[in-house]
Design a protein around this motif. Structure first.
Motif, PDB file in Angstrom:
ATOM      1  N   ALA A 161       9.208   5.169  -9.424  1.00 42.15           N
ATOM      2  CA  ALA A 161       8.833   4.013 -10.233  1.00 42.15           C
ATOM      3  C   ALA A 161       9.317   2.725  -9.571  1.00 42.15           C
ATOM      4  N   ARG A 162       8.533   1.681  -9.711  1.00 38.65           N
ATOM      5  CA  ARG A 162       8.937   0.374  -9.200  1.00 38.65           C
ATOM      6  C   ARG A 162       9.998  -0.240 -10.116  1.00 38.65           C
ATOM      7  N   PRO A 163      10.696  -1.267  -9.641  1.00 42.79           N
ATOM      8  CA  PRO A 163      11.700  -1.934 -10.487  1.00 42.79           C
ATOM      9  C   PRO A 163      11.061  -2.520 -11.751  1.00 42.79           C
ATOM     10  N   HIS A 164      11.769  -2.403 -12.850  1.00 40.38           N
ATOM     11  CA  HIS A 164      11.339  -3.029 -14.099  1.00 40.38           C
ATOM     12  C   HIS A 164      12.381  -4.085 -14.446  1.00 40.38           C
ATOM     13  N   LEU A 165      12.028  -5.339 -14.188  1.00 41.56           N
ATOM     14  CA  LEU A 165      12.964  -6.436 -14.360  1.00 41.56           C
ATOM     15  C   LEU A 165      12.477  -7.380 -15.457  1.00 41.56           C
ATOM     16  N   PRO A 166      13.414  -8.034 -16.163  1.00 46.22           N
ATOM     17  CA  PRO A 166      13.000  -8.992 -17.193  1.00 46.22           C
ATOM     18  C   PRO A 166      12.338 -10.211 -16.547  1.00 46.22           C
ATOM     19  N   VAL A 213       4.019  -8.555  -9.818  1.00 49.64           N
ATOM     20  CA  VAL A 213       3.773  -7.162 -10.182  1.00 49.64           C
ATOM     21  C   VAL A 213       2.957  -6.513  -9.063  1.00 49.64           C
ATOM     22  N   ALA A 214       3.050  -5.199  -8.979  1.00 49.11           N
ATOM     23  CA  ALA A 214       2.306  -4.457  -7.960  1.00 49.11           C
ATOM     24  C   ALA A 214       1.972  -3.081  -8.517  1.00 49.11           C
ATOM     25  N   PRO A 215       0.801  -2.566  -8.198  1.00 53.20           N
ATOM     26  CA  PRO A 215       0.405  -1.248  -8.710  1.00 53.20           C
ATOM     27  C   PRO A 215       0.951  -0.118  -7.852  1.00 53.20           C
ATOM     28  N   GLY A 216       0.882   1.087  -8.370  1.00 54.55           N
ATOM     29  CA  GLY A 216       1.207   2.270  -7.590  1.00 54.55           C
ATOM     30  C   GLY A 216       2.692   2.593  -7.544  1.00 54.55           C
ATOM     31  N   ALA A 217       2.991   3.642  -6.794  1.00 48.57           N
ATOM     32  CA  ALA A 217       4.370   4.099  -6.662  1.00 48.57           C
ATOM     33  C   ALA A 217       5.142   3.205  -5.693  1.00 48.57           C
ATOM     34  N   SER A 218       6.464   3.397  -5.675  1.00 47.91           N
ATOM     35  CA  SER A 218       7.326   2.444  -4.976  1.00 47.91           C
ATOM     36  C   SER A 218       7.781   2.888  -3.589  1.00 47.91           C
ATOM     37  N   GLY A 250      10.946 -10.176   7.308  1.00 44.46           N
ATOM     38  CA  GLY A 250      10.528 -11.104   6.261  1.00 44.46           C
ATOM     39  C   GLY A 250       9.672 -10.430   5.210  1.00 44.46           C
ATOM     40  N   VAL A 251       8.753  -9.580   5.649  1.00 51.59           N
ATOM     41  CA  VAL A 251       7.911  -8.839   4.698  1.00 51.59           C
ATOM     42  C   VAL A 251       8.772  -7.941   3.824  1.00 51.59           C
ATOM     43  N   ALA A 252       9.705  -7.221   4.456  1.00 56.69           N
ATOM     44  CA  ALA A 252      10.586  -6.331   3.695  1.00 56.69           C
ATOM     45  C   ALA A 252      11.382  -7.123   2.652  1.00 56.69           C
ATOM     46  N   TYR A 253      11.887  -8.269   3.071  1.00 52.26           N
ATOM     47  CA  TYR A 253      12.666  -9.094   2.140  1.00 52.26           C
ATOM     48  C   TYR A 253      11.825  -9.573   0.961  1.00 52.26           C
ATOM     49  N   THR A 254      10.610 -10.033   1.230  1.00 55.00           N
ATOM     50  CA  THR A 254       9.783 -10.560   0.142  1.00 55.00           C
ATOM     51  C   THR A 254       9.504  -9.502  -0.916  1.00 55.00           C
ATOM     52  N   ARG A 255       9.325  -8.259  -0.499  1.00 53.94           N
ATOM     53  CA  ARG A 255       8.993  -7.212  -1.462  1.00 53.94           C
ATOM     54  C   ARG A 255      10.143  -6.936  -2.431  1.00 53.94           C
ATOM     55  N   VAL A 256      11.370  -7.049  -1.920  1.00 54.54           N
ATOM     56  CA  VAL A 256      12.536  -6.863  -2.787  1.00 54.54           C
ATOM     57  C   VAL A 256      12.777  -8.119  -3.618  1.00 54.54           C
ATOM     58  N   ALA A 257      12.679  -9.288  -2.968  1.00 51.10           N
ATOM     59  CA  ALA A 257      12.936 -10.549  -3.669  1.00 51.10           C
ATOM     60  C   ALA A 257      11.927 -10.808  -4.785  1.00 51.10           C
ATOM     61  N   SER A 293      15.793   0.442  -0.699  1.00 52.38           N
ATOM     62  CA  SER A 293      15.538   1.704  -0.001  1.00 52.38           C
ATOM     63  C   SER A 293      14.052   1.918   0.267  1.00 52.38           C
ATOM     64  N   ASP A 294      13.186   1.335  -0.560  1.00 50.61           N
ATOM     65  CA  ASP A 294      11.737   1.457  -0.333  1.00 50.61           C
ATOM     66  C   ASP A 294      11.319   0.748   0.952  1.00 50.61           C
ATOM     67  N   VAL A 295      11.816  -0.480   1.128  1.00 48.51           N
ATOM     68  CA  VAL A 295      11.376  -1.258   2.292  1.00 48.51           C
ATOM     69  C   VAL A 295      12.026  -0.747   3.570  1.00 48.51           C
ATOM     70  N   VAL A 296      13.275  -0.301   3.476  1.00 52.48           N
ATOM     71  CA  VAL A 296      13.926   0.273   4.656  1.00 52.48           C
ATOM     72  C   VAL A 296      13.174   1.524   5.091  1.00 52.48           C
ATOM     73  N   ALA A 297      12.809   2.362   4.128  1.00 51.09           N
ATOM     74  CA  ALA A 297      12.058   3.578   4.444  1.00 51.09           C
ATOM     75  C   ALA A 297      10.699   3.240   5.050  1.00 51.09           C
ATOM     76  N   GLY A 298      10.048   2.205   4.543  1.00 54.47           N
ATOM     77  CA  GLY A 298       8.745   1.813   5.079  1.00 54.47           C
ATOM     78  C   GLY A 298       8.834   1.377   6.525  1.00 54.47           C
ATOM     79  N   VAL A 299       9.837   0.559   6.844  1.00 49.75           N
ATOM     80  CA  VAL A 299      10.009   0.094   8.220  1.00 49.75           C
ATOM     81  C   VAL A 299      10.332   1.266   9.142  1.00 49.75           C
ATOM     82  N   ILE A 300      11.213   2.145   8.696  1.00 50.64           N
ATOM     83  CA  ILE A 300      11.601   3.292   9.522  1.00 50.64           C
ATOM     84  C   ILE A 300      10.402   4.204   9.780  1.00 50.64           C
ATOM     85  N   LEU A 301       9.628   4.486   8.733  1.00 48.17           N
ATOM     86  CA  LEU A 301       8.468   5.365   8.903  1.00 48.17           C
ATOM     87  C   LEU A 301       7.443   4.735   9.840  1.00 48.17           C
TER      88      LEU A 301
END
Length: 256
Positions: free
Chosen positions: A131-136, A141-146, A188-195, A202-210
């Motif tokens: 699941a993606r982050p659920h923040l107040p 927002v983004a669709p799909g799995a994280s 920068g892309v990895a940072y924007t997705r978390v920010a 861990s999602d963006v780190v895994a994406g870059v590594i893969l």
């Protein structure tokens, strides 16, 4: 007898170097893949320290984003400019140019790398179904799995492919600058997705590594094929995947 000794010795020397070089490339791909596998296991087992890190970073960056709407606008521009679709378009256009210039091997490598990486990412998303982050008060927002981040994955894939295609045309200094620019874009892309609150760290780190693992693996496979065809051994990270093709894929020249 002597007339055959020299060519044979010349032929064996590159082959003698092939084994160690390929072993090194395989080891590099393996070492890059190990952190991804570790992250996958930790995510699947809900490892508490990783979960706390993900939550802490997500909440901190989200709080900053809520207080700085102009920063959110900049993040949106960056993540849209370097979206998966943008990288795919760039690689497809590069592939079309390579085909036009009859550099079919490079075209096959480029399209295979971006396609295999993208399919692996989709498969991992389906398998993990995180699941993606659920923040107040979410700012995005983004669709799909994280897991893993598709944006981070495709940034690593696209940047890797394009850099390895461009390297033969650059000086040593230009190559270093290009790798640095690619690293800044991917980070920068990895940072924007978390920010923006749509992915965990861990999602963006895994994406870059893969993405890096796929580029390394396909490049090693391409290098093996090149050498089987009698091409000289090269260091792709310095010279590109096929430096001999620079004259083929460069701007068209008038031959009349």
């Amino acid at each position: 007898m002597l007339s055959h000794a020299s060519p044979s010795g010349t032929e064996k020397r590159p082959r003698a170097r092939l084994g160690p070089r390929l072993a090194l490339a395989s080891a590099a791909a393996f070492l890059v893949a190990v952190p991804f596998t570790l992250l996958l296991v930790l995510v699947e087992t809900s490892f508490a320290p990783l979960s706390r890190l993900d939550r802490s970073v997500a909440e901190s960056l989200h709080a900053w984003a809520l207080e700085h709407p102009a920063w959110v606008t900049l993040l949106d521009l960056w993540t849209d400019a370097f979206s998966p679709e943008s990288w795919r378009v760039l690689v497809v256009l590069s592939t079309a140019w390579l085909v036009h210039r009859k550099a079919y091997r490079l075209a096959a490598w480029a399209v295979t790398t971006i396609t295999v990486g993208g399919l692996l990412g989709l498969g991992m998303k389906w398998l993990v179904d995180r699941a993606r982050p659920h923040l107040p008060d979410p700012v995005a927002v983004a669709p799909g799995a994280s897991f893993p981040s598709g944006h981070a994955l495709n940034a690593a894939l696209g940047a890797g492919v394009l850099i390895l295609l461009i390297l033969p045309f650059l000086s040593r200094r230009g190559r270093a600058l290009l790798w640095c620019a690619g690293g800044v874009i991917v980070a920068g892309v990895a940072y924007t997705r978390v920010a923006l609150g749509v992915h965990w760290v861990s999602d963006v780190v895994a994406g870059v590594i893969l993405g890096a693992a796929v580029v390394i693996a396909t490049t090693a496979a391409f290098e093996t094929w090149r050498r089987d065809m009698g091409r000289r051994p090269v260091e792709p990270h310095l010279e590109g995947v096929e430096p001999e093709a620079a004259s083929e894929i460069g701007p068209e020249r008038n031959t009349e």
